[in-house]
Design an enzyme around this catalytic site. Structure first.
Site, PDB file in Angstrom:
ATOM      1  NE  ARG A   1      -6.575  -9.452  -0.050  1.00 53.60           N
ATOM      2  CZ  ARG A   1      -5.658  -8.584   0.324  1.00 53.60           C
ATOM      3  NH1 ARG A   1      -5.343  -7.580  -0.479  1.00 53.60           N
ATOM      4  NH2 ARG A   1      -5.040  -8.701   1.493  1.00 53.60           N
ATOM      5  CB  ILE A   2     -12.109  -6.349  -0.708  1.00 51.89           C
ATOM      6  CG1 ILE A   2     -12.883  -6.116  -2.012  1.00 51.89           C
ATOM      7  CG2 ILE A   2     -12.038  -5.070   0.122  1.00 51.89           C
ATOM      8  CD1 ILE A   2     -14.318  -5.642  -1.829  1.00 51.89           C
TER       9      ILE A   2
ATOM     10  CB  THR B   1      -0.845   0.023   1.295  1.00 50.04           C
ATOM     11  OG1 THR B   1      -0.942  -1.269   1.820  1.00 50.04           O
ATOM     12  CG2 THR B   1      -2.194   0.630   1.082  1.00 50.04           C
TER      13      THR B   1
ATOM     14  N   GLY C   1      -3.275  -7.594   5.086  1.00 51.77           N
ATOM     15  CA  GLY C   1      -4.642  -7.081   5.094  1.00 51.77           C
ATOM     16  C   GLY C   1      -5.563  -7.785   6.058  1.00 51.77           C
TER      17      GLY C   1
ATOM     18  CB  THR D   1       0.913  -0.456   4.844  1.00 51.09           C
ATOM     19  OG1 THR D   1       1.708  -1.377   4.092  1.00 51.09           O
ATOM     20  CG2 THR D   1       1.831   0.231   5.845  1.00 51.09           C
ATOM     21  N   GLY D   2       0.260  -3.585   5.300  1.00 52.73           N
ATOM     22  CA  GLY D   2       0.783  -4.864   5.778  1.00 52.73           C
ATOM     23  C   GLY D   2      -0.178  -5.974   5.432  1.00 52.73           C
TER      24      GLY D   2
END
Lengths: 323, 332
Positions: free
Chosen positions: A222-223, A194, A247, A244-245
Site C-alpha cells: 500500500r502506498i 507521518t 492518505g 498528514t492524515g
C-alpha cells in the site's frame, strides 16, 4: 527581506486521551527538531538541506510514525516511504516500500540528485540504496514493542468492526458505533501517519519533505500520500507544504499542490489557501498540513482532533502544539 | 443532459521518421477504441466504465506501450502501472510494479472499489490481484520481440551518451540523467535521454465525459524503456498523469519526471477551478507554462462536453469523438 521560517509535524489525528508523558515526549522532540533547523538556517543552510536534516531526526527518533517507530503492515513488517521537493526548480524525489534503509528521506533525496528518475519503490529502491552506499539495517530495527502491541489491537478492532459491517463505501473501513475514528481505526490505536518539515530559507527558497511508515495494519504494497508529489508533499517558488492524515483523502484532493495552486491561480495568501484547502477539498476526509511561504510566513491547518506540530521564525517565534 | 465526448492517446513524442505502416496501424487502433467508446456512451455507460473498457483495449493491443507491448526495464522484464479516477466523487485507484496482471487498469479499478486503499504496488499489488481473481499471465506475455530489440538499442544509446558525459549541474533539471546533456549538444531529437528513434512513447490513456456530465480518466503504461526496476513514473500518480473531478478529466503522457513536478493533470483542473479558465485555455496554459524544458502531452474533456488536446512534443498519438458526430485521429 523576509526572514527564514520552519515548521514540523508529527502527524494529524491524536487520541484525546493520550497520556501526559507521551504528549511531553512529543513536544520535546518537536522542539529539538525546530532548534536544529533554526540553527542550520541561521548558519545559512539552504531549505532543501534543512528539511532533509530535520526529517532524518524525526525518522531516527522512535516517537513518531516514520523510520524507527513506523506503523506495521498487516504482516508485522515495516514498509516506509518518503518524498522531498526543492521549490527552487521544483525538483523532487520519492521512495516507497523501503524495508532496510535507515533514513528514507535521504534515499528520496538521492533519487532526486543521483538517479535519472523521480520515484523508486520496493526492490528497485532497495537496490538503488545499496548502489548508493546509504546506511541500511535489518527490518527489525524499525519495529518497536509498542507498535507490535498496536498492530494486535488494530487487527482486533478490524475484526470487531467486520462483525458490524455496513455496506462498503469507497475505500472506508466498516463504520463503528460513534467511536472517534481515522482511516477505519479507533483513535486510540490509530497511529498518526507521518512526519514532515517545510522550510523557507534566508533567500526565500522553499522546500518540503514528508516521511512515514504508513497506515497501521495496511496491506503490504500500500502506498499512501506521503511519497506522492502534489498530495503529501509539494514545494515551488511560492510555498512548501507537507500533509498528514487519511492518505486516501489527501491523494484524491491533491492537498499539497492545491495549497500552492490556490495561491498561484486564485491569488490567496498562505493561511487563506491552507484554510480553503482543508475546508473545501477534503470532503469527509480527515487531515492536516504545515506550510511556509517565500515571504517567511508559516501556516497550519487541520480538521482532525489535534496535530503534533511546531514552528519557528527568524524573528524569534517558537511554538509547539498538539491541540 | 450533456453531449458526451471521448479522447484517447497512445503517447506523446513520436519519431518523425516513423514508417507509414506503423502510423496506419496506430491510427487504426485509436479509431477502433474511439468507436468502442462511442458505442458504449450511446448505450448510456458511465464515464468510469468507458475509460476502463477503452484502456483495456489499448493494453491488450501490442501497438502502444502498455500491457502487451510495454517498454522493458533494464533487466528486460515488464513492470506496468496504471491509474483510474472517477470525477464523480473524485474516487481513485492506482497500481505500480505489475508483472503478471493482464489488464493493469482493471486492477487499479479494483483497488479503488474493493480495497481500503488507493494505491497498491509490486508484490502487494500482485497478492491483491490473486485475491481478486483477475486474469494473470506470465511476464513473457507482455514482451514483444520489437521491444527486446528496442531495449538493446536503448542500452547502446545510453552507453554512447555516457561516453560524452558532462558534469551534472543538478539544479537545472529534476532528473539527473547523466548522458542527456552530452547528447543534446549534438542536436539529436530526444526525449527522456533517448534518441527519438528508440524512445517508446510512454503511455496510453482515455478521458470521457458521459451524457450526465460525469468525467473520468484512466492512464496505463509499461513506463520508460530501459528504466531502473522499481521506477515509478507519472501514469499511476493521481494529479500527475491522471486526474478527474466535476470540471474535467485529464490523462497525460511524455517525460514522467516533468509531468510529476508540474502535477500536470491536476493543474489543468486547478486552472479551470481557481483561475476560471476554459478547458482549452487551461490545457494550453499547463503545457506552455508548467513544463519548463519538459516534453509532454495530454488529452482532456470537460463536464460540459468539450474535448481538448495539448502537447509540446513532436507528435502525439491521439483521437477524439463527440456526440455530435465529430471524430478525429491524429499523430502530428
Amino acid at each position: 527581506m523576509a526572514g527564514w521560517a520552519i515548521a514540523v509535524h508529527g502527524g494529524a489525528g491524536v487520541d484525546p486521551n493520550l497520556p501526559e508523558e507521551r504528549q511531553e515526549e512529543a513536544r520535546r522532540l518537536l522542539l529539538r527538531c525546530l532548534e536544529m533547523g533554526a540553527d542550520a538556517l541561521r548558519r545559512g543552510l539552504p531549505a532543501l538541506d534543512v528539511v532533509e536534516m530535520v526529517v532524518r531526526e524525526l525518522e531516527t527518533d522512535p516517537v513518531f510514525n516514520s523510520g524507527r517507530g513506523s506503523a506495521l503492515t498487516r504482516k508485522g513488517t515495516v514498509e516506509m516511504e518518503a518524498s522531498i521537493m526543492d521549490g527552487h526548480g521544483r525538483r523532487c524525489g520519492a521512495v516507497s516500500g523501503l524495508t532496510t534503509v535507515k533514513n528514507p528521506v535521504s534515499l528520496a533525496r538521492l533519487v532526486m540528485d543521483r538517479s535519472p528518475h523521480s520515484y523508486l519503490a520496493f526492490d528497485g529502491a532497495e537496490e538503488f540504496a545499496r548502489e548508493q552506499g546509504i546506511e541500511v539495517v535489518d527490518n527489525s530495527y524499525f519495529i518497536t514493542d509498542e507498535n507490535v502491541g498496536m498492530l494486535k489491537l488494530a487487527k482486533e478492532a478490524n475484526s470487531i468492526m467486520y462483525d458490524y459491517r455496513v455496506p462498503n463505501t469507497c475505500g472506508a473501513g466498516a463504520g463503528m458505533e460513534g467511536g472517534l475514528q481515522m482511516n477505519g481505526l479507533p483513535i486510540s490505536i490509530y497511529a498518526p501517519e507521518t512526519v514532515g518539515c517545510v522550510v523557507v530559507d534566508g533567500k526565500g527558497w522553499c522546500a518540503a519533505a514528508t516521511s512515514t511508515g504508513g497506515l497501521m495494519n495496511k496491506m503490504s504494497g500500500r502506498i499512501g500520500d506521503s511519497p506522492l508529489i502534489g498530495s503529501g508533499t509539494y514545494a515551488c517558488d511560492v510555498c512548501a507544504v507537507s500533509c498528514t492524515g487519511e492518505g486516501e483523502a489527501i491523494i484524491r484532493s491533491t492537498l499539497a499542490r492545491d495549497v500552492a495552486a490556490l495561491m498561484e491561480y486564485k491569488g490567496l495568501g498562505l493561511q487563506e489557501a491552507v484554510d480553503f484547502a482543508v475546508k473545501e477539498r477534503l470532503d469527509e476526509g480527515k487531515a492536516g498540513l504545515i506550510a511556509v511561504s517565500r515571504n517567511g510566513e508559516v501556516a497550519f491547518g487541520f480538521n482532525t482532533i489535534g496535530m503534533f506540530r511546531g514552528c519557528a521564525t527568524e524573528d524569534g517565534l517558537v511554538e509547539v502544539a498538539i491541540w
